[in-house]
Design a protein around this motif. Structure first.
Motif, PDB file in Angstrom:
ATOM      1  N   THR A 156      69.541  57.358  85.869  1.00  0.00           N
ATOM      2  CA  THR A 156      69.708  56.035  85.136  1.00  0.00           C
ATOM      3  C   THR A 156      69.595  54.949  86.182  1.00  0.00           C
ATOM      4  O   THR A 156      68.792  54.076  85.864  1.00  0.00           O
ATOM      5  CB  THR A 156      70.928  55.785  84.307  1.00  0.00           C
ATOM      6  N   ASP A 160      67.329  51.492  86.466  1.00  0.00           N
ATOM      7  CA  ASP A 160      68.064  50.364  86.330  1.00  0.00           C
ATOM      8  C   ASP A 160      67.566  49.448  87.626  1.00  0.00           C
ATOM      9  O   ASP A 160      67.812  48.310  87.563  1.00  0.00           O
ATOM     10  CB  ASP A 160      69.559  50.456  86.663  1.00  0.00           C
ATOM     11  N   LEU A 163      65.814  46.036  87.077  1.00  0.00           N
ATOM     12  CA  LEU A 163      66.570  44.812  86.707  1.00  0.00           C
ATOM     13  C   LEU A 163      66.579  43.919  87.631  1.00  0.00           C
ATOM     14  O   LEU A 163      66.945  42.760  87.561  1.00  0.00           O
ATOM     15  CB  LEU A 163      67.862  45.223  86.269  1.00  0.00           C
TER      16      LEU A 163
END
Length: 218
Positions: A156, A160, A163
């Motif tokens: 993950t 991520d 971002l």
């Protein structure tokens, strides 16, 4: 054109890998430290840490990025990060480390608390200290139990990192989007998916190998 795009995305992917690797290096030990704090019997320590974990896990990482980067300037009138790329990267790294440390702390806590109390008691009967019991009896069992959830969080994390572009940190998505403005083409943005898939696939194989090596606990 394809070669030019690939080279540009590779440069952006180096930024992604840098953010990914540094986040793991700092968040894993910090997560263990937070875990012990959340498990301590001292209420004055445990409750604030549990509250912080709840806040971090209950709010979006993107919001945390914005607060950490812009917050000092808005609330304190201090631009502690500066306007350069290094400052933005440090702000992103701090947000990622703190966020993932809180998630890792809960994984560590679950792994430690999943070990039957009888194993601690057996160690005491054998005359072992608490440190010896944890290191020789508990630790390897905990590692085996937390590998699957840790692997999910790590994969993950790979995604991520995209971002970070909300505070203008240069990573692969940022480089892919740049072609929309400069050349009016969108396919480089979709092309970034191949890099994520390849890296996530390698991590999946790595964690699969680690789980296999730890299978002797079954």
């Amino acid at each position: 054109m394809f070669v030019t795009v690939t080279i540009s995305l590779l440069e952006g992917f180096l930024g992604t890998i840098k953010l990914f690797a540094l986040t793991l290096v700092f968040s894993l030990p910090l997560g263990l430290f937070i875990c012990f704090g959340s498990m301590t019997k001292a209420t004055v320590v445990r409750l604030p840490i549990r509250f912080i974990i709840w806040v971090v896990r209950g709010t979006p990482l993107m919001l945390q990025l914005l607060i950490i980067y812009y917050g000092p300037g808005i609330f304190l009138g201090l631009n502690i990060w500066g306007s350069g790329g290094n400052g933005r990267f440090m702000a992103a790294l701090m947000a990622f480390v703190f966020n993932y440390a809180c998630y890792f702390s809960e994984i560590f806590r679950g792994g430690i608390q999943s070990i039957p109390v009888g194993q601690y008691e057996a160690g005491k009967v054998l005359g072992m200290t608490r440190t010896q019991i944890f290191r020789k009896i508990i630790l390897l069992q905990v590692i085996k139990r937390i590998v699957p959830p840790i692997s999910n969080e790590v994969i993950t994390l790979v995604k991520d990192t995209s971002l970070a572009r909300v505070i203008a940190v240069y990573e692969i998505i940022w480089n892919g989007q740049a072609f929309i403005k400069s050349s009016g083409i969108i396919w480089p943005l979709f092309y970034t998916g191949a890099f994520y898939l390849l890296f996530s696939g390698l991590l999946t194989l790595l964690f699969g190998y680690i789980e296999k090596k730890l299978s002797y606990f079954r």
